[in-house]
Design a protein around this motif. Structure first.
Motif, PDB file in Angstrom:
ATOM      1  N   ALA A  16      42.132 -63.148  38.870  1.00  0.00           N
ATOM      2  CA  ALA A  16      41.563 -62.040  38.259  1.00  0.00           C
ATOM      3  C   ALA A  16      42.117 -61.778  36.868  1.00  0.00           C
ATOM      4  O   ALA A  16      43.288 -61.970  36.541  1.00  0.00           O
ATOM      5  CB  ALA A  16      42.019 -61.031  39.337  1.00  0.00           C
ATOM      6  N   THR A  17      41.506 -60.728  36.199  1.00  0.00           N
ATOM      7  CA  THR A  17      41.882 -60.581  34.747  1.00  0.00           C
ATOM      8  C   THR A  17      41.685 -58.998  34.957  1.00  0.00           C
ATOM      9  O   THR A  17      40.990 -58.227  35.415  1.00  0.00           O
ATOM     10  CB  THR A  17      41.245 -61.020  33.512  1.00  0.00           C
ATOM     11  OG1 THR A  17      39.699 -60.984  33.715  1.00  0.00           O
ATOM     12  CG2 THR A  17      41.490 -62.657  33.568  1.00  0.00           C
ATOM     13  N   GLY A  18      42.194 -58.168  33.835  1.00  0.00           N
ATOM     14  CA  GLY A  18      42.174 -56.696  33.853  1.00  0.00           C
ATOM     15  C   GLY A  18      40.975 -56.331  33.054  1.00  0.00           C
ATOM     16  O   GLY A  18      40.301 -57.035  32.272  1.00  0.00           O
ATOM     17  N   LEU A  19      40.286 -55.118  33.716  1.00  0.00           N
ATOM     18  CA  LEU A  19      39.173 -54.573  33.360  1.00  0.00           C
ATOM     19  C   LEU A  19      39.320 -52.938  33.504  1.00  0.00           C
ATOM     20  O   LEU A  19      39.566 -52.563  34.235  1.00  0.00           O
ATOM     21  CB  LEU A  19      37.994 -54.995  33.969  1.00  0.00           C
ATOM     22  CG  LEU A  19      36.698 -54.424  33.698  1.00  0.00           C
ATOM     23  CD1 LEU A  19      36.110 -54.393  32.412  1.00  0.00           C
ATOM     24  CD2 LEU A  19      35.508 -54.677  34.735  1.00  0.00           C
ATOM     25  N   THR A  20      39.084 -52.304  32.116  1.00  0.00           N
ATOM     26  CA  THR A  20      39.109 -50.929  32.255  1.00  0.00           C
ATOM     27  C   THR A  20      38.100 -50.382  31.910  1.00  0.00           C
ATOM     28  O   THR A  20      37.023 -50.658  31.051  1.00  0.00           O
ATOM     29  CB  THR A  20      40.194 -50.487  30.985  1.00  0.00           C
ATOM     30  OG1 THR A  20      41.557 -51.060  31.307  1.00  0.00           O
ATOM     31  CG2 THR A  20      40.196 -48.817  30.974  1.00  0.00           C
ATOM     32  N   LEU A  21      37.419 -49.506  32.718  1.00  0.00           N
ATOM     33  CA  LEU A  21      36.352 -48.666  32.744  1.00  0.00           C
ATOM     34  C   LEU A  21      36.752 -47.393  32.073  1.00  0.00           C
ATOM     35  O   LEU A  21      37.323 -46.559  32.822  1.00  0.00           O
ATOM     36  CB  LEU A  21      35.593 -48.314  34.070  1.00  0.00           C
ATOM     37  CG  LEU A  21      35.015 -49.793  34.682  1.00  0.00           C
ATOM     38  CD1 LEU A  21      34.391 -49.401  35.902  1.00  0.00           C
ATOM     39  CD2 LEU A  21      34.186 -50.684  33.776  1.00  0.00           C
ATOM     40  N   GLU A  33      30.963 -41.201  40.090  1.00  0.00           N
ATOM     41  CA  GLU A  33      31.323 -41.889  38.794  1.00  0.00           C
ATOM     42  C   GLU A  33      32.775 -41.728  38.481  1.00  0.00           C
ATOM     43  O   GLU A  33      33.284 -42.933  37.909  1.00  0.00           O
ATOM     44  CB  GLU A  33      30.430 -41.654  37.986  1.00  0.00           C
ATOM     45  CG  GLU A  33      30.445 -42.080  36.487  1.00  0.00           C
ATOM     46  CD  GLU A  33      29.469 -41.582  35.427  1.00  0.00           C
ATOM     47  OE1 GLU A  33      29.892 -40.955  34.430  1.00  0.00           O
ATOM     48  OE2 GLU A  33      28.408 -41.807  35.852  1.00  0.00           O
ATOM     49  N   ASN A  34      33.164 -40.695  38.339  1.00  0.00           N
ATOM     50  CA  ASN A  34      34.645 -40.196  38.064  1.00  0.00           C
ATOM     51  C   ASN A  34      35.646 -41.236  38.711  1.00  0.00           C
ATOM     52  O   ASN A  34      36.502 -41.459  38.145  1.00  0.00           O
ATOM     53  CB  ASN A  34      35.024 -38.960  38.356  1.00  0.00           C
ATOM     54  CG  ASN A  34      36.273 -38.235  37.645  1.00  0.00           C
ATOM     55  OD1 ASN A  34      36.423 -38.464  36.453  1.00  0.00           O
ATOM     56  ND2 ASN A  34      37.133 -37.938  38.487  1.00  0.00           N
ATOM     57  N   GLU A  35      35.318 -41.532  40.070  1.00  0.00           N
ATOM     58  CA  GLU A  35      36.433 -42.553  40.725  1.00  0.00           C
ATOM     59  C   GLU A  35      36.589 -43.725  39.981  1.00  0.00           C
ATOM     60  O   GLU A  35      37.434 -44.504  40.274  1.00  0.00           O
ATOM     61  CB  GLU A  35      36.122 -42.315  42.206  1.00  0.00           C
ATOM     62  CG  GLU A  35      36.279 -41.177  42.831  1.00  0.00           C
ATOM     63  CD  GLU A  35      35.998 -41.423  44.408  1.00  0.00           C
ATOM     64  OE1 GLU A  35      36.962 -41.907  45.136  1.00  0.00           O
ATOM     65  OE2 GLU A  35      34.802 -41.139  44.876  1.00  0.00           O
ATOM     66  N   LEU A  36      35.234 -44.071  39.448  1.00  0.00           N
ATOM     67  CA  LEU A  36      35.265 -45.487  38.818  1.00  0.00           C
ATOM     68  C   LEU A  36      36.208 -45.678  37.699  1.00  0.00           C
ATOM     69  O   LEU A  36      36.623 -46.785  37.112  1.00  0.00           O
ATOM     70  CB  LEU A  36      33.904 -45.988  38.549  1.00  0.00           C
ATOM     71  CG  LEU A  36      33.005 -45.769  39.873  1.00  0.00           C
ATOM     72  CD1 LEU A  36      31.460 -46.312  39.142  1.00  0.00           C
ATOM     73  CD2 LEU A  36      33.272 -46.629  40.999  1.00  0.00           C
ATOM     74  N   ILE A  37      36.416 -44.692  36.986  1.00  0.00           N
ATOM     75  CA  ILE A  37      37.274 -44.703  35.842  1.00  0.00           C
ATOM     76  C   ILE A  37      38.600 -45.280  35.957  1.00  0.00           C
ATOM     77  O   ILE A  37      39.306 -44.551  36.905  1.00  0.00           O
ATOM     78  CB  ILE A  37      37.195 -43.358  35.031  1.00  0.00           C
ATOM     79  CG1 ILE A  37      35.991 -42.813  34.716  1.00  0.00           C
ATOM     80  CG2 ILE A  37      37.981 -43.373  33.715  1.00  0.00           C
ATOM     81  CD1 ILE A  37      35.531 -41.288  34.370  1.00  0.00           C
ATOM     82  N   GLY A  38      38.909 -46.131  35.213  1.00  0.00           N
ATOM     83  CA  GLY A  38      40.370 -46.611  35.543  1.00  0.00           C
ATOM     84  C   GLY A  38      40.501 -47.987  35.431  1.00  0.00           C
ATOM     85  O   GLY A  38      39.606 -48.774  34.570  1.00  0.00           O
ATOM     86  N   THR A  39      41.478 -48.647  35.760  1.00  0.00           N
ATOM     87  CA  THR A  39      41.996 -49.981  35.648  1.00  0.00           C
ATOM     88  C   THR A  39      41.475 -50.691  37.130  1.00  0.00           C
ATOM     89  O   THR A  39      41.697 -50.345  38.025  1.00  0.00           O
ATOM     90  CB  THR A  39      43.330 -50.214  35.540  1.00  0.00           C
ATOM     91  OG1 THR A  39      43.829 -49.598  34.348  1.00  0.00           O
ATOM     92  CG2 THR A  39      43.630 -51.727  35.307  1.00  0.00           C
ATOM     93  N   TRP A  40      40.834 -52.050  36.584  1.00  0.00           N
ATOM     94  CA  TRP A  40      40.348 -52.976  37.710  1.00  0.00           C
ATOM     95  C   TRP A  40      40.596 -54.127  37.731  1.00  0.00           C
ATOM     96  O   TRP A  40      41.133 -54.642  36.359  1.00  0.00           O
ATOM     97  CB  TRP A  40      38.674 -53.103  37.801  1.00  0.00           C
ATOM     98  CG  TRP A  40      37.949 -51.404  38.020  1.00  0.00           C
ATOM     99  CD1 TRP A  40      37.872 -50.539  37.429  1.00  0.00           C
ATOM    100  CD2 TRP A  40      37.317 -51.281  39.061  1.00  0.00           C
ATOM    101  NE1 TRP A  40      37.479 -49.487  37.921  1.00  0.00           N
ATOM    102  CE2 TRP A  40      36.691 -50.092  39.163  1.00  0.00           C
ATOM    103  CE3 TRP A  40      36.893 -52.091  40.549  1.00  0.00           C
ATOM    104  CZ2 TRP A  40      36.157 -49.541  40.189  1.00  0.00           C
ATOM    105  CZ3 TRP A  40      36.386 -51.466  41.321  1.00  0.00           C
ATOM    106  CH2 TRP A  40      35.764 -50.188  41.363  1.00  0.00           C
ATOM    107  N   GLU A  41      40.754 -55.087  38.652  1.00  0.00           N
ATOM    108  CA  GLU A  41      41.010 -56.479  38.784  1.00  0.00           C
ATOM    109  C   GLU A  41      39.714 -56.999  38.792  1.00  0.00           C
ATOM    110  O   GLU A  41      39.034 -56.953  39.908  1.00  0.00           O
ATOM    111  CB  GLU A  41      42.039 -56.712  39.705  1.00  0.00           C
ATOM    112  CG  GLU A  41      43.603 -56.399  39.479  1.00  0.00           C
ATOM    113  CD  GLU A  41      44.478 -57.185  40.660  1.00  0.00           C
ATOM    114  OE1 GLU A  41      44.098 -58.279  41.039  1.00  0.00           O
ATOM    115  OE2 GLU A  41      45.219 -56.265  41.169  1.00  0.00           O
ATOM    116  N   HIS A  42      39.157 -57.941  37.740  1.00  0.00           N
ATOM    117  CA  HIS A  42      37.902 -58.448  37.589  1.00  0.00           C
ATOM    118  C   HIS A  42      38.065 -59.792  37.856  1.00  0.00           C
ATOM    119  O   HIS A  42      38.777 -60.606  37.255  1.00  0.00           O
ATOM    120  CB  HIS A  42      37.111 -57.950  36.291  1.00  0.00           C
ATOM    121  CG  HIS A  42      35.817 -58.483  36.324  1.00  0.00           C
ATOM    122  ND1 HIS A  42      34.745 -58.299  36.859  1.00  0.00           N
ATOM    123  CD2 HIS A  42      35.528 -60.062  35.442  1.00  0.00           C
ATOM    124  CE1 HIS A  42      33.777 -59.055  36.409  1.00  0.00           C
ATOM    125  NE2 HIS A  42      34.356 -60.058  35.715  1.00  0.00           N
TER     126      HIS A  42
END
Length: 563
Positions: free
Chosen positions: A492-497, A470-479
């Motif tokens: 793509a647009t930015g997504l932050t978890l 789960e900790n690896e998922l935290i951060g910025t993604w292209e969604h």
């Protein structure tokens, strides 16, 4: 004539090798990554060779460089495992027509699904049975024979499977040969319109125990295009799309059922997909087909196969083709391509508990009865940031990695138009191998799993990278919201978890993660998470990706972690 033929003919004839790439981009073995950035989600002690072959292969597109192609020049692929290799064969198509004069259905083979070497195809000239069958049919239609030298052939969409015949494992290939002549006069379709439809297509079959040596034995005729309109093959005008043929005899897929029955499903752009049972030993139809015309659809389908699916009931020009069928966990999954092949090509999937259907999509629409467009979207034109992205991603094969429960999707991907100033860049067809993830249809149906292709191509990332936490998922993604937009790339647009379980940007609300299932819940959509390579990064690197859908979304979520 089918739109697919016109498009591929135009772009392949006009494509020129005018865009270069450096020698460093062309290395077949790739580069070693030992990441040092803690945001890279990787282990710095793992040596891993990331593919480095270029997406724009125009500099090596010529025939004399075919041993450097790797996954360059791939169109409508089909894959089967045989004697330690995955063999892939596809439609005769290449950038600049470099394949011309060198045989048909050339292939590639691989041991790892990442690096591929060229292998020869089954024959160099059209098998003699094609002209014989064509003219025998024309004779029964009271039409003059077409001289062999005047028959215009096109070679399309083989499917290859490993089968056991008499205790021996062989490769069996069904292939399509299309005739580009008018029915009425027999003239090539490059001549003046003669008031009739284009001639028929044929599906033939060949077998091999030595695909590495390109040794194939042709077995001849299997089926042909068939009409429910008797002998009325007249066409009002070149813009008349009412269609003479009910079934178009191209794009075969081949499956052996759990009960041991063998079937072809084929069809393209006309009235839908036909199911034809074939003999396990000979590979030929179980029942006599008879003349490839009838006065009505029911009389025709009784002989040439039941219709198992159609995009639009009653339409003769419905922009669906390339069925591919697999069996998994009690369902037959039928994948298909939508729309034209150059840019808008996208992939859908439906399923049935019976090979005969009815086939339903994730929303419950009946594809067999043509109740509307089917979902989920498996692939679609898309674009991640800092890249040109890909278009024309469909006509897939689906196959299982040997001795595993891993499933893969393979098709061509085309570069968009005018990439790098090259007006013919859309004729560049790179083979894309992608892992399939099986994701829940909704949060309330955890066991109702549907197949979606991952957004990044397969690179064989080793398991040594470890469990995705789960900790690896935290951060910025292209969604990417992969929704149906005809002939347009989804961007793509930015997504932050965030670490507090909330998300901002492309999506808002809460997120959660089931580590044991590798399922990430984004609001009310469950996506499946895997490690893959970020092919758009420079240099390419290992990252996390996700794919998934929701039964009422009419779209698919694709994502890639960027930081």
């Amino acid at each position: 004539m089918k739109l697919k033929y016109l498009l591929i003919l135009f772009i392949s004839i006009t494509a020129l090798s005018i865009v270069g790439c450096s020698d460093d981009d062309l290395g077949p073995t790739g580069i070693t990554t030992k990441p040092e950035d803690p945001d890279d989600n990787t282990d710095p002690d793992i040596d891993f060779i990331i593919p480095s072959y270029a997406d724009d292969y125009s500099a090596i597109a010529s025939w004399d460089k075919r041993n450097e192609w790797n996954l360059a020049n791939v169109h409508d692929p089909s894959v089967a495992y045989y004697n330690g290799y995955y063999y892939m064969y596809g439609t005769d198509a290449s950038y600049g027509n470099s394949h011309e004069g060198h045989g048909h259905f050339q292939g590639k083979r691989s041991t790892d699904l990442v690096n591929w070497e060229w292998v020869g195809g089954p024959f160099y000239e059209a098998p003699s049975w094609v002209a014989d069958s064509l003219n025998a049919i024309r004779l029964r239609m009271n039409l003059e024979a077409i001289a062999n030298d005047n028959i215009q052939y096109g070679y399309w969409a083989p499917v290859v499977r490993r089968v056991n015949v008499g205790g021996q494992e062989i490769l069996r290939m069904y292939y399509s040969i299309v005739i580009h002549n008018y029915i009425k006069t027999g003239n090539p379709t490059t001549a003046s319109f003669d008031g009739s439809w284009t001639e028929r297509a044929f599906i033939g079959m060949c077998e091999s125990t030595d695909p590495a040596g390109a040794v194939w034995e042709d077995k001849g005729f299997v089926t042909t295009s068939s009409s429910d309109r008797g002998l009325d093959f007249s066409r009002a005008s070149i813009s008349d799309w009412s269609g003479y043929f009910y079934y178009n005899a191209i794009d075969p897929t081949y499956i052996v059922s759990p009960e041991g029955n063998h079937y072809l499903i084929h069809g393209s752009w006309h009235s839908g997909f036909a199911l034809l049972q074939v003999d396990a030993t000979t590979g030929k139809p179980l029942n006599t087909l008879g003349n490839p015309w009838a006065d009505n659809a029911s009389e025709l389908t009784a002989r040439y196969g039941a219709r198992v699916g159609t995009r639009s009931n009653g339409s003769r020009w419905q922009a669906s083709e390339a069925p591919e069928v697999i069996y998994k966990d009690g369902y037959y999954y039928l994948f298909m391509a939508y729309d034209g092949l150059d840019v808008p090509y996208n992939t859908r999937v439906v399923r049935s508990e019976n090979i005969e259907g009815p086939y339903y999509d994730i929303t419950g629409r009946n594809f067999t009865n043509g109740q509307g467009d089917s979902y989920p979207i498996v692939t679609h034109p898309y674009k991640f940031n800092l890249s040109n992205g890909w278009v024309g991603i469909a006509h897939c094969c689906i196959f299982q990695k040997e001795n595993t429960d891993e499933w893969f999707y393979m098709s061509q991907g085309r570069l968009p138009v005018n990439v790098g100033g090259n007006p013919f860049s859309n004729a560049i067809m790179m083979g894309h191998v992608r892992r399939i993830v099986w994701c829940p249809a909704s949060v309330n149906e955890p066991n109702n799993l549907w197949p979606i292709a991952l957004p990044e191509r397969y690179a064989g990332v080793p398991e040594e990278y470890g469990t995705i936490t789960e900790n690896e998922l935290i951060g910025t993604w292209e969604h990417i919201n992969l929704s149906y937009r005809f002939a347009q790339q989804n961007s793509a647009t930015g997504l932050t978890l965030k670490s507090d379980g909330t998300m901002t940007g492309a999506l808002t609300g809460n997120w959660s993660y089931n580590e044991s299932k590798k399922q990430l819940t984004l609001g009310n959509v469950i996506v499946c998470v895997e490690r893959e390579v970020d092919w758009e990064a420079s240099p390419r690197r290992v990252t996390l990706v996700y794919a998934g859908t929701e039964k009422n979304l009419n779209a698919t979520y694709w994502g890639k972690k960027s930081k």
